[in-house]
Design a protein around this motif. Structure first.
Motif, PDB file in Angstrom:
ATOM      1  N   SER A  26      37.517  15.411 -19.422  1.00 47.11           N
ATOM      2  CA  SER A  26      38.108  15.891 -20.663  1.00 47.11           C
ATOM      3  C   SER A  26      37.962  14.883 -21.792  1.00 47.11           C
ATOM      4  N   GLN A  27      37.629  13.666 -21.431  1.00 48.26           N
ATOM      5  CA  GLN A  27      37.461  12.642 -22.450  1.00 48.26           C
ATOM      6  C   GLN A  27      36.149  11.905 -22.242  1.00 48.26           C
ATOM      7  N   GLU A  28      35.491  11.565 -23.320  1.00 44.97           N
ATOM      8  CA  GLU A  28      34.253  10.807 -23.227  1.00 44.97           C
ATOM      9  C   GLU A  28      34.569   9.342 -22.943  1.00 44.97           C
ATOM     10  N   ALA A  29      33.701   8.707 -22.194  1.00 43.66           N
ATOM     11  CA  ALA A  29      33.892   7.294 -21.892  1.00 43.66           C
ATOM     12  C   ALA A  29      33.836   6.493 -23.188  1.00 43.66           C
ATOM     13  N   ALA A  30      34.648   5.450 -23.240  1.00 41.90           N
ATOM     14  CA  ALA A  30      34.673   4.604 -24.431  1.00 41.90           C
ATOM     15  C   ALA A  30      33.343   3.874 -24.565  1.00 41.90           C
ATOM     16  N   PRO A  31      32.872   3.654 -25.790  1.00 45.72           N
ATOM     17  CA  PRO A  31      31.593   2.947 -25.987  1.00 45.72           C
ATOM     18  C   PRO A  31      31.635   1.549 -25.389  1.00 45.72           C
ATOM     19  N   ALA A  32      30.536   1.139 -24.788  1.00 43.49           N
ATOM     20  CA  ALA A  32      30.443  -0.201 -24.218  1.00 43.49           C
ATOM     21  C   ALA A  32      30.539  -1.230 -25.337  1.00 43.49           C
ATOM     22  N   GLU A  33      31.315  -2.278 -25.103  1.00 49.70           N
ATOM     23  CA  GLU A  33      31.511  -3.303 -26.125  1.00 49.70           C
ATOM     24  C   GLU A  33      30.935  -4.652 -25.727  1.00 49.70           C
ATOM     25  N   ARG A  34      30.637  -4.826 -24.439  1.00 44.56           N
ATOM     26  CA  ARG A  34      30.045  -6.073 -23.963  1.00 44.56           C
ATOM     27  C   ARG A  34      28.859  -5.710 -23.061  1.00 44.56           C
ATOM     28  N   ILE A  35      27.690  -5.714 -23.668  1.00 37.52           N
ATOM     29  CA  ILE A  35      26.482  -5.247 -22.976  1.00 37.52           C
ATOM     30  C   ILE A  35      25.586  -6.416 -22.590  1.00 37.52           C
ATOM     31  N   VAL A  36      25.095  -6.379 -21.360  1.00 32.57           N
ATOM     32  CA  VAL A  36      24.074  -7.319 -20.916  1.00 32.57           C
ATOM     33  C   VAL A  36      22.800  -6.512 -20.713  1.00 32.57           C
ATOM     34  N   SER A  37      21.729  -6.895 -21.383  1.00 33.29           N
ATOM     35  CA  SER A  37      20.452  -6.195 -21.251  1.00 33.29           C
ATOM     36  C   SER A  37      19.478  -7.029 -20.441  1.00 33.29           C
ATOM     37  N   LEU A  38      18.983  -6.448 -19.362  1.00 31.88           N
ATOM     38  CA  LEU A  38      17.975  -7.104 -18.534  1.00 31.88           C
ATOM     39  C   LEU A  38      16.621  -6.435 -18.723  1.00 31.88           C
ATOM     40  N   SER A  39      16.460  -5.781 -19.852  1.00 35.09           N
ATOM     41  CA  SER A  39      15.213  -5.083 -20.182  1.00 35.09           C
ATOM     42  C   SER A  39      14.838  -5.375 -21.627  1.00 35.09           C
ATOM     43  N   PRO A  40      13.707  -6.040 -21.870  1.00 36.87           N
ATOM     44  CA  PRO A  40      13.286  -6.314 -23.245  1.00 36.87           C
ATOM     45  C   PRO A  40      13.195  -5.064 -24.113  1.00 36.87           C
ATOM     46  N   THR A  41      12.748  -3.964 -23.516  1.00 34.44           N
ATOM     47  CA  THR A  41      12.659  -2.725 -24.289  1.00 34.44           C
ATOM     48  C   THR A  41      14.035  -2.216 -24.653  1.00 34.44           C
ATOM     49  N   ALA A  42      14.968  -2.243 -23.697  1.00 34.30           N
ATOM     50  CA  ALA A  42      16.332  -1.801 -23.975  1.00 34.30           C
ATOM     51  C   ALA A  42      16.967  -2.683 -25.044  1.00 34.30           C
ATOM     52  N   THR A  43      16.676  -3.976 -24.997  1.00 33.88           N
ATOM     53  CA  THR A  43      17.198  -4.894 -26.014  1.00 33.88           C
ATOM     54  C   THR A  43      16.727  -4.463 -27.400  1.00 33.88           C
ATOM     55  N   GLU A  44      15.442  -4.164 -27.527  1.00 35.58           N
ATOM     56  CA  GLU A  44      14.904  -3.724 -28.817  1.00 35.58           C
ATOM     57  C   GLU A  44      15.569  -2.430 -29.266  1.00 35.58           C
ATOM     58  N   MET A  45      15.758  -1.515 -28.330  1.00 34.25           N
ATOM     59  CA  MET A  45      16.380  -0.237 -28.660  1.00 34.25           C
ATOM     60  C   MET A  45      17.820  -0.416 -29.120  1.00 34.25           C
ATOM     61  N   LEU A  46      18.576  -1.244 -28.408  1.00 36.77           N
ATOM     62  CA  LEU A  46      19.981  -1.459 -28.745  1.00 36.77           C
ATOM     63  C   LEU A  46      20.135  -1.995 -30.164  1.00 36.77           C
ATOM     64  N   PHE A  47      19.314  -2.956 -30.519  1.00 41.35           N
ATOM     65  CA  PHE A  47      19.403  -3.517 -31.869  1.00 41.35           C
ATOM     66  C   PHE A  47      18.895  -2.510 -32.910  1.00 41.35           C
ATOM     67  N   ALA A  48      17.918  -1.716 -32.540  1.00 35.62           N
ATOM     68  CA  ALA A  48      17.350  -0.752 -33.483  1.00 35.62           C
ATOM     69  C   ALA A  48      18.324   0.368 -33.821  1.00 35.62           C
ATOM     70  N   ILE A  49      19.250   0.678 -32.903  1.00 38.03           N
ATOM     71  CA  ILE A  49      20.210   1.758 -33.172  1.00 38.03           C
ATOM     72  C   ILE A  49      21.526   1.209 -33.714  1.00 38.03           C
ATOM     73  N   GLY A  50      21.569  -0.086 -33.995  1.00 35.34           N
ATOM     74  CA  GLY A  50      22.765  -0.671 -34.585  1.00 35.34           C
ATOM     75  C   GLY A  50      23.805  -1.153 -33.597  1.00 35.34           C
ATOM     76  N   GLN A  54      27.147  -5.426 -30.081  1.00 35.18           N
ATOM     77  CA  GLN A  54      27.834  -5.194 -28.805  1.00 35.18           C
ATOM     78  C   GLN A  54      27.107  -5.868 -27.637  1.00 35.18           C
ATOM     79  N   VAL A  55      25.972  -6.465 -27.918  1.00 34.31           N
ATOM     80  CA  VAL A  55      25.174  -7.123 -26.877  1.00 34.31           C
ATOM     81  C   VAL A  55      25.609  -8.583 -26.779  1.00 34.31           C
ATOM     82  N   VAL A  56      26.085  -8.970 -25.596  1.00 31.67           N
ATOM     83  CA  VAL A  56      26.579 -10.344 -25.418  1.00 31.67           C
ATOM     84  C   VAL A  56      25.551 -11.254 -24.750  1.00 31.67           C
ATOM     85  N   ALA A  57      24.562 -10.657 -24.084  1.00 31.55           N
ATOM     86  CA  ALA A  57      23.535 -11.472 -23.426  1.00 31.55           C
ATOM     87  C   ALA A  57      22.329 -10.612 -23.103  1.00 31.55           C
TER      88      ALA A  57
END
Length: 288
Positions: A26-50, A54-57
């Motif tokens: 009934s409720q959406e999960a809260a947005p992640a606030e402390r993200i660890v990216s172990l994928s260079p592509t995911a890192t680029e995507m995360l920064f590209a979408i603003g 929220q990325v800590v490492a």
């Protein structure tokens, strides 16, 4: 007594229904606030979408953008304790070389797997996933739409009457990528012909060619995706035995790519296509 029994039973039924309801649906999960990216592509995507704030490492290979919090974390030999030390509420990864997911599960750390894309649709889908996970749905959707538009524009440009042939080099051992791979499909957007396709007898997508094979195919263009890893350049290619006679070498058709841009499936695929398209147009102008 019956007058009170019926309302009481109804009340108990309603209470039981409320207790049994799955609140997670009934409720959406809260947005992640402390993200660890172990994928260079995911890192680029995360920064590209603003979602960069929220990325800590990020892992040791996530070298773009420059502001990404690069660490010694390894995506190939992940250390669960080191990852947990950043207190993440989401870990994004591409491959699991061992017990990464199992280890994170034991610590109740949410994880999102985003494997290497096999098509542009995979890229758009992963952007959408990250948008939902970080609370940047609109930004992710806008980025995907912009990418689609730019890629369609590049693909719609005039092409040579004869499809240009090309060789995409992954390393100096002459491993290449066929049209069935993600990178090969990007070249397909420009109507180009891949010389590696006929050599992929085992249908791996990444055949190893021989120098003789490349020389015989005589591609119009050579794209080097090994400029960083293997220090390859137009100069080193021209110095290879017999390669100075190749059409690509003689006409200036050897293109030095950024290894990272050519190996990731994030937003910079548009930049990659622009580089390739510019070279195709340049050769067409010379030939016309």
């Amino acid at each position: 007594m019956r007058r009170f029994l019926v309302p009481l039973l109804l009340l108990l039924a309603l209470l039981a229904a409320g207790c049994g309801r799955d609140e997670s649906t009934s409720q959406e999960a809260a947005p992640a606030e402390r993200i660890v990216s172990l994928s260079p592509t995911a890192t680029e995507m995360l920064f590209a979408i603003g979602a960069g704030g929220q990325v800590v490492a990020v892992d040791s290979n996530s070298n773009y953008p420059a502001e990404a919090p690069k660490t010694e974390l390894s995506a190939y030999q992940p250390n669960i304790e080191a990852i947990a030390g950043y207190k993440p509420d989401l870990v994004v990864y591409s491959d699991d070389p061992g017990e990464l997911k199992a280890g994170l599960d034991k610590l109740s750390i949410p994880a999102l797997k985003q494997p290497a894309a096999t098509s542009l649709e995979d890229t758009y889908a992963q952007l959408d996933q990250l948008g939902k996970a970080t609370g940047h749905v609109d930004e992710a959707g806008q980025l995907a739409a912009t990418m689609r538009t730019e890629i369609e524009k590049i693909a719609a440009a005039d092409r040579p009457e004869r499809p240009l042939t090309y060789y995409h080099e992954l390393d100096k051992n002459l491993y290449s990528a066929t049209s069935k791979t993600f990178i090969g499909q990007l070249y397909d957007q420009l109507g180009m012909k891949n010389i590696a396709d006929a050599a992929d007898k085992q249908a791996s997508g990444y055949p190893q060619l021989s120098a003789e094979y490349v020389i015989k195919a005589d591609p119009d263009l050579i794209f080097l995706a090994d400029t960083k890893c293997c220090a390859q350049s137009a100069k080193t290619v021209a110095a290879r035995d017999g390669w100075d006679k190749l059409t690509a070498v003689r006409t200036g058709g050897v293109v030095e790519l950024d290894d990272d841009v050519a190996s990731r499936w994030g937003p910079r695929v548009v930049d990659f296509l622009k580089v390739v398209a510019a070279k195709v147009q340049a050769l067409e102008a010379v030939g016309s």
